[in-house]
Write a protein that holds these residues in place. Structure first.
Motif, PDB file in Angstrom:
ATOM      1  N   ASP A 118      47.787  41.121  27.692  1.00 15.60           N
ATOM      2  CA  ASP A 118      46.334  40.881  27.435  1.00 15.60           C
ATOM      3  C   ASP A 118      46.351  39.990  26.159  1.00 15.60           C
ATOM      4  OD1 ASP A 118      47.192  42.218  24.889  1.00 15.60           O
ATOM      5  OD2 ASP A 118      46.382  43.946  25.232  1.00 15.60           O
ATOM      6  N   GLN A 119      45.106  39.528  25.531  1.00 18.96           N
ATOM      7  CA  GLN A 119      45.002  38.629  24.633  1.00 18.96           C
ATOM      8  C   GLN A 119      45.945  38.872  23.267  1.00 18.96           C
ATOM      9  OE1 GLN A 119      40.784  38.757  24.345  1.00 18.96           O
ATOM     10  NE2 GLN A 119      40.610  36.612  25.352  1.00 18.96           N
ATOM     11  N   ALA A 120      46.361  40.121  23.123  1.00 15.72           N
ATOM     12  CA  ALA A 120      47.317  40.450  21.877  1.00 15.72           C
ATOM     13  C   ALA A 120      48.662  40.325  22.291  1.00 15.72           C
ATOM     14  CB  ALA A 120      46.788  41.789  21.444  1.00 15.72           C
ATOM     15  N   GLY A 121      48.961  40.045  23.663  1.00 18.71           N
ATOM     16  CA  GLY A 121      50.460  39.915  24.141  1.00 18.71           C
ATOM     17  C   GLY A 121      50.809  41.390  24.578  1.00 18.71           C
ATOM     18  N   ARG A 122      50.094  42.417  24.716  1.00 20.14           N
ATOM     19  CA  ARG A 122      50.440  43.533  25.164  1.00 20.14           C
ATOM     20  C   ARG A 122      50.592  43.657  26.751  1.00 20.14           C
ATOM     21  NH1 ARG A 122      46.650  45.567  21.009  1.00 20.14           N
ATOM     22  NH2 ARG A 122      45.066  45.115  22.605  1.00 20.14           N
ATOM     23  N   GLN A 123      51.296  44.258  27.364  1.00 21.98           N
ATOM     24  CA  GLN A 123      51.494  44.598  28.693  1.00 21.98           C
ATOM     25  C   GLN A 123      50.110  45.549  28.818  1.00 21.98           C
ATOM     26  OE1 GLN A 123      54.110  42.107  30.046  1.00 21.98           O
ATOM     27  NE2 GLN A 123      53.361  43.807  31.561  1.00 21.98           N
ATOM     28  N   VAL A 124      49.346  44.932  30.137  1.00 18.32           N
ATOM     29  CA  VAL A 124      48.114  45.640  30.586  1.00 18.32           C
ATOM     30  C   VAL A 124      48.619  46.914  31.550  1.00 18.32           C
ATOM     31  CG1 VAL A 124      46.573  43.731  30.421  1.00 18.32           C
ATOM     32  CG2 VAL A 124      47.930  44.347  32.509  1.00 18.32           C
ATOM     33  N   ALA A 125      47.779  47.964  31.326  1.00 20.54           N
ATOM     34  CA  ALA A 125      48.120  49.326  31.939  1.00 20.54           C
ATOM     35  C   ALA A 125      47.835  49.232  33.344  1.00 20.54           C
ATOM     36  CB  ALA A 125      47.007  50.280  31.534  1.00 20.54           C
ATOM     37  N   SER A 126      48.515  49.996  34.179  1.00 18.48           N
ATOM     38  CA  SER A 126      48.098  49.840  35.853  1.00 18.48           C
ATOM     39  C   SER A 126      46.628  50.225  36.047  1.00 18.48           C
ATOM     40  CB  SER A 126      49.020  51.281  36.516  1.00 18.48           C
ATOM     41  OG  SER A 126      50.283  50.756  36.303  1.00 18.48           O
ATOM     42  N   GLY A 127      46.316  49.427  37.195  1.00 11.71           N
ATOM     43  CA  GLY A 127      44.774  49.548  37.493  1.00 11.71           C
ATOM     44  C   GLY A 127      44.118  48.574  37.976  1.00 11.71           C
ATOM     45  N   ILE A 128      43.117  48.401  38.435  1.00 10.09           N
ATOM     46  CA  ILE A 128      42.130  47.314  38.871  1.00 10.09           C
ATOM     47  C   ILE A 128      41.509  46.354  37.939  1.00 10.09           C
ATOM     48  CG2 ILE A 128      40.298  46.827  40.309  1.00 10.09           C
ATOM     49  CD1 ILE A 128      42.272  48.213  41.595  1.00 10.09           C
ATOM     50  N   TYR A 129      41.872  44.977  38.139  1.00  4.59           N
ATOM     51  CA  TYR A 129      41.594  44.013  37.296  1.00  4.59           C
ATOM     52  C   TYR A 129      40.721  43.073  38.002  1.00  4.59           C
ATOM     53  CZ  TYR A 129      44.515  46.064  33.748  1.00  4.59           C
ATOM     54  OH  TYR A 129      44.802  46.757  32.682  1.00  4.59           O
ATOM     55  N   PHE A 130      39.905  42.199  37.632  1.00  5.15           N
ATOM     56  CA  PHE A 130      39.230  41.234  38.245  1.00  5.15           C
ATOM     57  C   PHE A 130      39.592  39.812  37.732  1.00  5.15           C
ATOM     58  CE2 PHE A 130      36.755  44.870  38.733  1.00  5.15           C
ATOM     59  CZ  PHE A 130      36.315  44.961  40.170  1.00  5.15           C
ATOM     60  N   MET A 131      39.753  38.847  38.742  1.00  6.43           N
ATOM     61  CA  MET A 131      39.963  37.530  38.148  1.00  6.43           C
ATOM     62  C   MET A 131      38.761  36.760  38.421  1.00  6.43           C
ATOM     63  SD  MET A 131      42.873  36.380  40.870  1.00  6.43           S
ATOM     64  CE  MET A 131      42.849  37.068  42.699  1.00  6.43           C
ATOM     65  N   GLN A 132      38.130  35.993  37.668  1.00  4.39           N
ATOM     66  CA  GLN A 132      37.029  35.063  37.918  1.00  4.39           C
ATOM     67  C   GLN A 132      37.372  33.532  37.772  1.00  4.39           C
ATOM     68  OE1 GLN A 132      34.142  34.901  34.891  1.00  4.39           O
ATOM     69  NE2 GLN A 132      32.545  35.364  36.408  1.00  4.39           N
ATOM     70  N   LEU A 133      37.271  33.007  38.756  1.00  8.62           N
ATOM     71  CA  LEU A 133      37.176  31.408  38.810  1.00  8.62           C
ATOM     72  C   LEU A 133      35.999  30.888  38.653  1.00  8.62           C
ATOM     73  CD1 LEU A 133      38.730  28.832  39.302  1.00  8.62           C
ATOM     74  CD2 LEU A 133      38.371  29.017  41.773  1.00  8.62           C
ATOM     75  N   ILE A 138      29.905  27.436  38.392  1.00  3.84           N
ATOM     76  CA  ILE A 138      29.698  28.309  39.449  1.00  3.84           C
ATOM     77  C   ILE A 138      31.099  29.335  39.457  1.00  3.84           C
ATOM     78  CG2 ILE A 138      29.282  28.509  42.071  1.00  3.84           C
ATOM     79  CD1 ILE A 138      28.072  25.740  41.914  1.00  3.84           C
ATOM     80  N   SER A 139      30.777  30.648  39.774  1.00  5.46           N
ATOM     81  CA  SER A 139      32.077  31.639  39.604  1.00  5.46           C
ATOM     82  C   SER A 139      32.317  32.153  41.251  1.00  5.46           C
ATOM     83  CB  SER A 139      31.809  32.346  38.745  1.00  5.46           C
ATOM     84  OG  SER A 139      31.670  32.076  37.299  1.00  5.46           O
ATOM     85  N   GLN A 140      33.475  32.563  41.542  1.00  2.08           N
ATOM     86  CA  GLN A 140      33.864  33.493  42.468  1.00  2.08           C
ATOM     87  C   GLN A 140      34.773  34.353  41.675  1.00  2.08           C
ATOM     88  OE1 GLN A 140      35.964  31.129  45.556  1.00  2.08           O
ATOM     89  NE2 GLN A 140      33.950  30.125  45.742  1.00  2.08           N
ATOM     90  N   LEU A 141      34.758  35.685  42.464  1.00  4.05           N
ATOM     91  CA  LEU A 141      35.477  36.924  41.896  1.00  4.05           C
ATOM     92  C   LEU A 141      36.657  37.571  43.011  1.00  4.05           C
ATOM     93  CD1 LEU A 141      35.407  38.746  39.210  1.00  4.05           C
ATOM     94  CD2 LEU A 141      33.799  40.164  40.507  1.00  4.05           C
ATOM     95  N   PHE A 142      37.547  37.953  42.322  1.00  6.44           N
ATOM     96  CA  PHE A 142      38.738  38.514  43.430  1.00  6.44           C
ATOM     97  C   PHE A 142      39.056  39.913  42.708  1.00  6.44           C
ATOM     98  CE2 PHE A 142      38.958  35.311  46.458  1.00  6.44           C
ATOM     99  CZ  PHE A 142      39.828  35.994  47.474  1.00  6.44           C
ATOM    100  N   LYS A 143      39.394  40.780  43.308  1.00  8.56           N
ATOM    101  CA  LYS A 143      40.086  42.037  42.711  1.00  8.56           C
ATOM    102  C   LYS A 143      41.503  41.910  42.938  1.00  8.56           C
ATOM    103  CE  LYS A 143      39.568  46.103  45.020  1.00  8.56           C
ATOM    104  NZ  LYS A 143      39.142  46.985  45.911  1.00  8.56           N
ATOM    105  N   MET A 144      42.330  42.308  41.853  1.00  7.39           N
ATOM    106  CA  MET A 144      43.703  42.423  41.881  1.00  7.39           C
ATOM    107  C   MET A 144      44.071  43.816  41.238  1.00  7.39           C
ATOM    108  SD  MET A 144      44.898  39.583  39.378  1.00  7.39           S
ATOM    109  CE  MET A 144      43.926  39.340  37.802  1.00  7.39           C
ATOM    110  N   SER A 145      45.413  44.235  41.425  1.00  5.26           N
ATOM    111  CA  SER A 145      45.934  45.624  41.213  1.00  5.26           C
ATOM    112  C   SER A 145      47.447  45.325  40.157  1.00  5.26           C
ATOM    113  CB  SER A 145      46.251  46.358  42.313  1.00  5.26           C
ATOM    114  OG  SER A 145      44.946  46.578  43.022  1.00  5.26           O
ATOM    115  N   VAL A 146      47.269  46.097  39.315  1.00  6.22           N
ATOM    116  CA  VAL A 146      48.694  46.001  38.380  1.00  6.22           C
ATOM    117  C   VAL A 146      49.275  47.496  38.701  1.00  6.22           C
ATOM    118  CG1 VAL A 146      49.725  45.992  36.027  1.00  6.22           C
ATOM    119  CG2 VAL A 146      47.866  44.344  36.517  1.00  6.22           C
TER     120      VAL A 146
END
Length: 148
Positions: A118-133, A138-146
């Motif tokens: 994350d922004q503080a340098g900590r590993q994120v938890a397992s789960g669903i995240y979204f990446m936005q380009l 103009i934006s597009q979105l995808f889902k990804m999993s940790v």
């Protein structure tokens, strides 16, 4: 009790959005891919632990007028909170630059890298995240999993 209902409502709306953006075909419809001039592609590996690569394509029609394309990629959690911004790979300004409002002057296939922190340098938890380009607003979105 209202707070719980509010959180539940947000999670439910995100779940519905996540279902619309499935893991198998989580990109936008083909028609919007063609008209936007760019395409966000599925990160790999997905699911991932601890890092992933995010490919995206900038098409020639973004550069017809000679202007640069302004590109950002942001990672959000299920609560729509900004988690991180990946870094650009192969950018003309150099490697490892945060991919926020970066200018690209040529069409092509590019990649971003996220180390799963994350922004503080900590590993994120397992789960669903979204990446936005976002390209030129103009934006597009995808889902990804940790998965740990």
């Amino acid at each position: 009790m209202r707070r719980i209902a509010s959180v539940f409502s947000v999670l439910l709306s995100l779940f519905v959005a996540a279902e619309a953006v499935s893991a198998q075909d989580s990109g936008p419809p083909a028609s919007s891919r063609q008209t936007s001039g760019f395409e966000l592609q599925q990160n790999y590996p997905n699911p991932f632990n601890p890092e992933t690569t995010i490919p995206f394509v900038l098409n020639e029609d973004l550069f017809v007028d000679g202007r640069a394309a302004v590109v950002s990629i942001r990672i959000f959690n299920l609560l729509q909170q900004l988690v991180a911004s990946p870094v650009a790979l192969g950018h003309s300004s150099g490697e490892g630059i945060e991919l926020v409002q970066l200018e690209y002057t040529q069409p092509g296939t590019y990649e971003a890298f996220w180390d799963g922190t994350d922004q503080a340098g900590r590993q994120v938890a397992s789960g669903i995240y979204f990446m936005q380009l976002t390209v030129n607003g103009i934006s597009q979105l995808f889902k990804m999993s940790v998965m740990k």
